[in-house]
Design an enzyme around this catalytic site. Structure first.
Site, PDB file in Angstrom:
ATOM      1  CE1 TYR A 142      -3.586  -2.558   0.481  1.00  0.00           C
ATOM      2  CE2 TYR A 142      -4.673  -0.516   1.094  1.00  0.00           C
ATOM      3  CZ  TYR A 142      -4.748  -1.835   0.703  1.00  0.00           C
ATOM      4  OH  TYR A 142      -5.973  -2.427   0.534  1.00  0.00           O
ATOM      5  CE  LYS A 192       1.560 -17.079  -2.642  1.00  0.00           C
ATOM      6  NZ  LYS A 192       1.138 -18.445  -3.088  1.00  0.00           N
ATOM      7  CG  ASP A 225      -1.896 -19.824  -1.721  1.00  0.00           C
ATOM      8  OD1 ASP A 225      -1.299 -19.903  -0.631  1.00  0.00           O
ATOM      9  OD2 ASP A 225      -1.511 -20.421  -2.750  1.00  0.00           O
ATOM     10  CG  ASP A 249      -8.128  -4.744   1.350  1.00  0.00           C
ATOM     11  OD1 ASP A 249      -9.042  -4.266   2.054  1.00  0.00           O
ATOM     12  OD2 ASP A 249      -8.088  -4.625   0.108  1.00  0.00           O
ATOM     13  CG  ASP A 253     -13.659  -7.165   1.695  1.00  0.00           C
ATOM     14  OD1 ASP A 253     -13.411  -6.426   2.666  1.00  0.00           O
ATOM     15  OD2 ASP A 253     -14.108  -6.752   0.613  1.00  0.00           O
TER      16      ASP A 253
HETATM   17  C1  IPM Z   1     -10.481  -1.379   3.764  1.00  0.00           C
HETATM   18  C2  IPM Z   1     -10.728  -0.699   2.450  1.00  0.00           C
HETATM   19  C3  IPM Z   1      -9.584   0.276   2.185  1.00  0.00           C
HETATM   20  C4  IPM Z   1      -8.314  -0.525   2.021  1.00  0.00           C
HETATM   21  C5  IPM Z   1      -9.786   1.234   1.010  1.00  0.00           C
HETATM   22  C6  IPM Z   1     -11.080   2.006   1.122  1.00  0.00           C
HETATM   23  C7  IPM Z   1      -8.627   2.182   0.886  1.00  0.00           C
HETATM   24  O1  IPM Z   1     -10.887  -1.643   1.446  1.00  0.00           O
HETATM   25  O2  IPM Z   1     -10.312  -0.672   4.783  1.00  0.00           O
HETATM   26  O3  IPM Z   1     -10.477  -2.606   3.801  1.00  0.00           O
HETATM   27  O4  IPM Z   1      -8.013  -1.018   0.918  1.00  0.00           O
HETATM   28  O5  IPM Z   1      -7.597  -0.645   3.010  1.00  0.00           O
HETATM   29 MG    MG Z   2     -10.974  -3.652   2.147  1.00  0.00          MG
END
Ligand code: IPM
Ligand code: MG
Length: 368
Positions: A142, A192, A225, A249, A253
């Site tokens: 990032y 990884k 993975d 990240d 999710d």
């Molecule tokens: C998260 C989001 C952020 C990230 C974006 C909005 C920059 O997806 O906090 O998970 O990628 O960190």
């Molecule tokens: Mg995210």
């Protein structure tokens, strides 16, 4: 003694809608629990860009450094897709994380009983799930340099750099081990190491910190993975997962969907302690700005409300009131109330964003 201070940054899309519901809970804490905050509000993301030409104004940044905790809604939207990278809404959030040095991002994935049937996975896979992903938040791909889109001969090349120093890995590893000690004493580290040198260093440093300081905690390693696969297959094998910025990240999710909806997941981003002993901290839902449903009363405010509960726990030492909020959420879900993201089952009651907030306040009242 002055009241603790909170900076609220609702942001874009559904951010302001879900934050309005959090405001109700904050007000309730002041009225009914004598827990009053000095609340200020400002802009971040696309709305800040519209007003100031930057996604985070310097004054807002400075203010965020001074308050006891920041509460953020969400940033971004299609309107801003074509902006230069340097002023995209997401840069506002990334600047906050970086300049506040919020290296440890806690993303709990907890499956509420009432939603166990709703997950896209089988009920016995997710029922009772309670894990935390600790995501490194201020380094890795990032932020690594060089980055950019460059010209090479007659074509363009896009470059980002995965980079981790030993000390960056060590501090997030420590925060994962500390958290595990307060839970079920198990950490799984994901990288990884089979293809990336930064992953090899990650594995080495986590192993060293573990041996030197946390040998009472059970440690395992997985390639990220394979970790993703295991998260779908049998997530209850995990307690705390520690991983880098990008893998964290994605894995968070995915973990969110184990609980039924991305609209349920809160997060805490913690840095080093300030003079008053509180860690620098920003709390935000894991979900994004959801521009497709913004302004329609469809958003689920629970992730943002649970993020405020995390603030009570980690910044203000009020785990008791955090639990009260979590219990109230449990109650309204058990009563069958569902925002649009959670609809689909028989016998539930569809509610709007604000009706969900009101119901949680009512459940808080009933808890007294
Ligand atoms: C998260 C989001 C952020 C990230 C974006 C909005 C920059 O997806 O906090 O998970 O990628 O960190
Ligand atoms: Mg995210």
């Amino acid at each position: 003694m002055s009241n603790p201070s909170l900076l609220i940054l609702p942001g874009d899309g559904i951010g302001p809608e879900v934050m309005a519901e959090v405001r109700k809970i904050i007000t309730w804490m002041g009225d009914k629990r004598d827990l009053t905050f000095d609340v200020s509000e400002d802009l971040v993301g696309g709305c800040a860009y519209d007003k100031h030409g930057v996604p985070l104004h310097d004054d807002t940044m400075a203010h965020a450094q001074e308050v006891d905790a920041v509460l953020l809604g969400a940033v971004g939207g299609p309107k801003y897709d074509d902006l230069d990278f340097s002023v995209k809404p997401e840069r506002g959030l990334l600047r906050l994380r970086k300049e506040m040095d919020l290296f440890s991002n806690l993303r709990p994935a907890q499956c509420f009983d009432a939603l166990a049937d709703f997950s896209s996975l089988k009920k016995d896979v997710v029922a009772g799930l309670d894990i935390v992903i600790v995501r490194e938040l201020t380094s890795g791909v990032y932020f690594g340099e060089p980055r950019g889109i460059f010209k090479e001969g007659n074509e363009r090349v896009g470059v980002n750099t995965q980079r981790y120093t030993e000390s960056e890995i060590a501090r997030v590893a420590r925060s994962a081990f500390e958290l595990a000690r307060k839970r079920n004493n198990k950490v799984c580290s994901m990288e990884k190491a089979n293809v990336m040198e930064s992953g090899q260093l990650w594995r080495d440093v986590v192993t060293e910190i573990h041996a030197a300081e946390y040998s009472d905690v059970e440690l395992s390693h997985m390639y990220a993975d394979a970790g993703a696969m295991q998260l779908c297959r049998w997530p209850k094998q995990f307690d705390v997962i520690v991983t880098d910025n990008l893998f964290g990240d994605m894995l968070s999710d995915m973990a969110a969907m184990l609980t039924g909806s991305l609209g349920m997941l809160p997060s805490a981003s913690l840095g080093v302690p300030m003079d008053n002993g509180r860690p620098k901290a920003l709390y935000e839902p894991v979900h994004g700005s959801a521009p497709d449903i913004a302004g329609q009363g469809k958003a689920n405010p629970i992730a943002c409300i649970l993020s405020f509960a995390m603030a009570l726990r980690y910044s203000f030492d009020r785990g008791d009131e955090a639990e009260r909020i979590e219990q109230a959420v449990e109650t309204v879900l058990a009563d069958g109330l569902r925002t649009a993201d959670l609809l689909g089952e028989e016998g539930v009651t569809p509610v709007s964003t604000s009706e969900m907030g009101d119901a949680i306040v009512a459940a808080l009242d009933a808890s007294l």
